[in-house]
Design a protein around this motif. Sequence first.
Motif, PDB file in Angstrom:
ATOM      1  N   ILE A  56     -10.678 -38.801  66.799  1.00 47.31           N
ATOM      2  CA  ILE A  56     -11.583 -38.757  65.637  1.00 47.31           C
ATOM      3  C   ILE A  56     -12.966 -39.257  66.040  1.00 47.31           C
ATOM      4  O   ILE A  56     -13.051 -40.539  66.410  1.00 47.31           O
ATOM      5  CB  ILE A  56     -11.098 -39.814  64.334  1.00 47.31           C
ATOM      6  N   PRO A  57     -13.964 -38.428  66.119  1.00 53.91           N
ATOM      7  CA  PRO A  57     -15.289 -38.593  66.571  1.00 53.91           C
ATOM      8  C   PRO A  57     -16.146 -39.604  65.491  1.00 53.91           C
ATOM      9  O   PRO A  57     -15.656 -39.570  64.253  1.00 53.91           O
ATOM     10  CB  PRO A  57     -15.830 -37.329  66.555  1.00 53.91           C
ATOM     11  N   ASN A  58     -16.898 -40.554  65.785  1.00 47.71           N
ATOM     12  CA  ASN A  58     -17.333 -41.164  64.997  1.00 47.71           C
ATOM     13  C   ASN A  58     -16.530 -42.086  64.067  1.00 47.71           C
ATOM     14  O   ASN A  58     -16.671 -42.287  62.829  1.00 47.71           O
ATOM     15  CB  ASN A  58     -18.528 -40.482  64.198  1.00 47.71           C
ATOM     16  N   LEU A  59     -15.471 -42.821  64.468  1.00 50.13           N
ATOM     17  CA  LEU A  59     -14.490 -43.258  63.645  1.00 50.13           C
ATOM     18  C   LEU A  59     -14.893 -44.324  62.678  1.00 50.13           C
ATOM     19  O   LEU A  59     -14.959 -44.395  61.444  1.00 50.13           O
ATOM     20  CB  LEU A  59     -13.396 -43.947  64.566  1.00 50.13           C
ATOM     21  N   ILE A 198     -10.365 -39.105  52.948  1.00 49.86           N
ATOM     22  CA  ILE A 198     -10.606 -39.982  54.111  1.00 49.86           C
ATOM     23  C   ILE A 198     -10.673 -38.822  55.078  1.00 49.86           C
ATOM     24  O   ILE A 198     -11.690 -38.564  56.251  1.00 49.86           O
ATOM     25  CB  ILE A 198      -9.717 -40.903  54.414  1.00 49.86           C
ATOM     26  N   ALA A 199      -9.757 -38.013  55.253  1.00 50.24           N
ATOM     27  CA  ALA A 199      -9.732 -36.991  56.073  1.00 50.24           C
ATOM     28  C   ALA A 199     -10.797 -35.951  56.134  1.00 50.24           C
ATOM     29  O   ALA A 199     -11.221 -35.597  56.901  1.00 50.24           O
ATOM     30  CB  ALA A 199      -8.414 -36.111  56.133  1.00 50.24           C
ATOM     31  N   ASP A 200     -11.078 -35.596  55.055  1.00 45.67           N
ATOM     32  CA  ASP A 200     -12.369 -34.542  54.657  1.00 45.67           C
ATOM     33  C   ASP A 200     -13.550 -35.219  55.118  1.00 45.67           C
ATOM     34  O   ASP A 200     -14.428 -34.445  55.855  1.00 45.67           O
ATOM     35  CB  ASP A 200     -12.488 -34.404  53.078  1.00 45.67           C
ATOM     36  N   VAL A 201     -13.596 -36.630  55.064  1.00 50.76           N
ATOM     37  CA  VAL A 201     -15.020 -37.066  55.826  1.00 50.76           C
ATOM     38  C   VAL A 201     -14.828 -36.817  57.304  1.00 50.76           C
ATOM     39  O   VAL A 201     -15.723 -36.625  57.947  1.00 50.76           O
ATOM     40  CB  VAL A 201     -15.023 -38.456  55.494  1.00 50.76           C
ATOM     41  N   ALA A 202     -13.475 -37.050  57.968  1.00 51.67           N
ATOM     42  CA  ALA A 202     -13.474 -36.963  59.200  1.00 51.67           C
ATOM     43  C   ALA A 202     -13.700 -35.697  59.904  1.00 51.67           C
ATOM     44  O   ALA A 202     -14.149 -35.196  60.833  1.00 51.67           O
ATOM     45  CB  ALA A 202     -12.034 -37.154  59.650  1.00 51.67           C
ATOM     46  N   GLU A 203     -13.534 -34.515  58.982  1.00 54.55           N
ATOM     47  CA  GLU A 203     -13.620 -33.087  59.263  1.00 54.55           C
ATOM     48  C   GLU A 203     -15.014 -32.993  59.267  1.00 54.55           C
ATOM     49  O   GLU A 203     -15.587 -32.213  60.033  1.00 54.55           O
ATOM     50  CB  GLU A 203     -12.916 -32.239  58.119  1.00 54.55           C
ATOM     51  N   LYS A 204     -15.766 -33.462  58.542  1.00 55.23           N
ATOM     52  CA  LYS A 204     -17.439 -33.275  58.463  1.00 55.23           C
ATOM     53  C   LYS A 204     -17.871 -33.833  59.716  1.00 55.23           C
ATOM     54  O   LYS A 204     -18.736 -32.942  60.227  1.00 55.23           O
ATOM     55  CB  LYS A 204     -17.723 -33.990  57.217  1.00 55.23           C
ATOM     56  N   TYR A 205     -17.170 -34.947  60.532  1.00 55.13           N
ATOM     57  CA  TYR A 205     -17.558 -35.309  61.624  1.00 55.13           C
ATOM     58  C   TYR A 205     -17.175 -34.721  63.041  1.00 55.13           C
ATOM     59  O   TYR A 205     -17.210 -35.035  63.931  1.00 55.13           O
ATOM     60  CB  TYR A 205     -17.606 -36.696  61.812  1.00 55.13           C
ATOM     61  N   GLY A 206     -16.440 -33.359  62.478  1.00 58.17           N
ATOM     62  CA  GLY A 206     -15.742 -32.624  63.818  1.00 58.17           C
ATOM     63  C   GLY A 206     -14.363 -33.313  64.273  1.00 58.17           C
ATOM     64  O   GLY A 206     -13.856 -32.617  65.295  1.00 58.17           O
ATOM     65  N   ALA A 207     -13.755 -33.439  63.257  1.00 63.71           N
ATOM     66  CA  ALA A 207     -12.386 -33.969  63.740  1.00 63.71           C
ATOM     67  C   ALA A 207     -11.295 -32.865  63.656  1.00 63.71           C
ATOM     68  O   ALA A 207     -10.368 -32.783  64.188  1.00 63.71           O
ATOM     69  CB  ALA A 207     -11.653 -35.015  62.661  1.00 63.71           C
ATOM     70  N   GLY A 208     -11.647 -31.752  63.045  1.00 62.49           N
ATOM     71  CA  GLY A 208     -10.471 -30.475  63.023  1.00 62.49           C
ATOM     72  C   GLY A 208      -9.378 -30.779  62.569  1.00 62.49           C
ATOM     73  O   GLY A 208      -9.109 -31.405  61.656  1.00 62.49           O
ATOM     74  N   SER A 209      -8.290 -30.369  63.460  1.00 62.47           N
ATOM     75  CA  SER A 209      -7.066 -30.290  63.039  1.00 62.47           C
ATOM     76  C   SER A 209      -6.522 -31.772  63.261  1.00 62.47           C
ATOM     77  O   SER A 209      -5.357 -32.158  62.692  1.00 62.47           O
ATOM     78  CB  SER A 209      -6.188 -29.496  64.031  1.00 62.47           C
ATOM     79  N   PHE A 210      -7.332 -32.635  63.922  1.00 62.12           N
ATOM     80  CA  PHE A 210      -6.762 -34.049  63.954  1.00 62.12           C
ATOM     81  C   PHE A 210      -7.223 -34.971  62.865  1.00 62.12           C
ATOM     82  O   PHE A 210      -7.209 -36.065  63.069  1.00 62.12           O
ATOM     83  CB  PHE A 210      -7.364 -34.477  65.300  1.00 62.12           C
ATOM     84  N   GLN A 211      -7.965 -34.295  61.813  1.00 60.90           N
ATOM     85  CA  GLN A 211      -8.229 -35.164  60.752  1.00 60.90           C
ATOM     86  C   GLN A 211      -7.421 -36.138  59.897  1.00 60.90           C
ATOM     87  O   GLN A 211      -7.689 -37.176  59.525  1.00 60.90           O
ATOM     88  CB  GLN A 211      -9.058 -34.156  59.764  1.00 60.90           C
ATOM     89  N   GLY A 280       0.788 -33.943  60.879  1.00 57.27           N
ATOM     90  CA  GLY A 280      -0.578 -33.508  60.837  1.00 57.27           C
ATOM     91  C   GLY A 280      -1.221 -32.282  60.955  1.00 57.27           C
ATOM     92  O   GLY A 280      -1.720 -31.411  60.360  1.00 57.27           O
ATOM     93  N   LEU A 281      -0.586 -31.977  62.398  1.00 56.93           N
ATOM     94  CA  LEU A 281      -1.076 -30.653  63.011  1.00 56.93           C
ATOM     95  C   LEU A 281      -0.423 -29.551  62.235  1.00 56.93           C
ATOM     96  O   LEU A 281      -1.287 -28.576  62.159  1.00 56.93           O
ATOM     97  CB  LEU A 281      -0.761 -30.758  64.523  1.00 56.93           C
ATOM     98  N   GLY A 282       0.793 -29.513  62.006  1.00 58.21           N
ATOM     99  CA  GLY A 282       1.532 -28.498  61.234  1.00 58.21           C
ATOM    100  C   GLY A 282       0.954 -28.468  59.802  1.00 58.21           C
ATOM    101  O   GLY A 282       0.676 -27.142  59.592  1.00 58.21           O
ATOM    102  N   HIS A 283       0.553 -29.284  59.116  1.00 57.70           N
ATOM    103  CA  HIS A 283       0.103 -29.085  57.774  1.00 57.70           C
ATOM    104  C   HIS A 283      -1.104 -28.527  57.694  1.00 57.70           C
ATOM    105  O   HIS A 283      -1.441 -27.745  56.941  1.00 57.70           O
ATOM    106  CB  HIS A 283      -0.045 -30.712  57.204  1.00 57.70           C
TER     107      HIS A 283
END
Length: 350
Positions: A56-59, A198-211, A280-283
């Motif tokens: 997770i970038p910028n955790l 929380i994952a939506d915020v992580a996606e905004k910072y480039g977490a992608g499928s790992f959000q 998480g990856l599958g979802h």
Amino acid sequence: MSLLSGILFHLVGAFSASICYTPQNKVKNWSWQTFWLAQASVCWIILPLIVAFLTIPNLYIILTEAPSKAMWTSFLLGFVYGIGGTAFGIAIRYVGFSLTYAISVGISCVLGTLAIPIYKGELVELANRLGFNWIILGISVGILGIALCGKAGYSKERDFKIGNISEKFSFSKGLPICILAGVLAAFYSFSLDQGQPIADVAEKYGAGSFQGNVIYLFSNSGAFLSTLIFCLFLHLKEKTFSEFFSSKKSGLNKSSFLFFNYFLAILTGSFWYLQFFFYGLGHNNMGEFKFSSWAIHMILLVLVSNIVGLILKEWKSSGITTRKYLGSALVVLILSVLILTYGNYLGIKE
């Protein structure tokens, strides 16, 4: 291709969950609560922290920006799930790996899949989409397969009694614990859903499928807390806390057996966490019917766990009729996964 990747990720996660408890059989001179707390520390605290930090970038920034309500809700629902996870481990003592997964995961499959869209008022909208009927059919077929697994369990217990086989198998004792574990396990699906902001915020910072890995910091730590409370209670009651550091039994190489037990706990915790990681990856690759991820993951888990049970020879003393029930269950479960996959494919094509 994305859908196929999602199914494969769920399959890998189901396999990890199916084999995660097998190292427990090799543990020596540790009580259940010692081993359970050791492996829970790995899958619910240590690995979620490490993996989130690596993926997770910028955790730190994400954690400061994410809504606190989502964090607390995910944590509290994870706390409830942790009680179910503990019941899971206890049920295995009585009915083995395969049946524990069949009954508990079967209940969790239905509750964890359908309760969320019902709670969020999305079921009617989903019902109007192409492929939804196939999703419901797939879940129904999966329930049938799980019921066949239960029938195989009854038959297995009868075989053991007829053969006068000395095994710690009690369907009557294990069944209520399995039901409790299944109901509470469904709360994990709610925990992940409520942690999505929380994952939506992580996606905004480039977490992608790992959000999704950022949600585990809260859902899994909640599960750890309930596990910690129960295990500490048992340690105080049975005075077993010293097992983490030494053995009361003579004739043992202390450092050798402690190292081996900790290794097995790390192995169990790692396999269990990999279930969450690949879920998480599958979802994130399931398209329009993401809510069906829970059903697909759970049905695959039942399927693979029974195959693992066969490999571990849990059914070696069973009769022909019992094995026919089990074989039929496996065929039906495979059919269920294929139907669910087709339903998701139609949803993407719409």
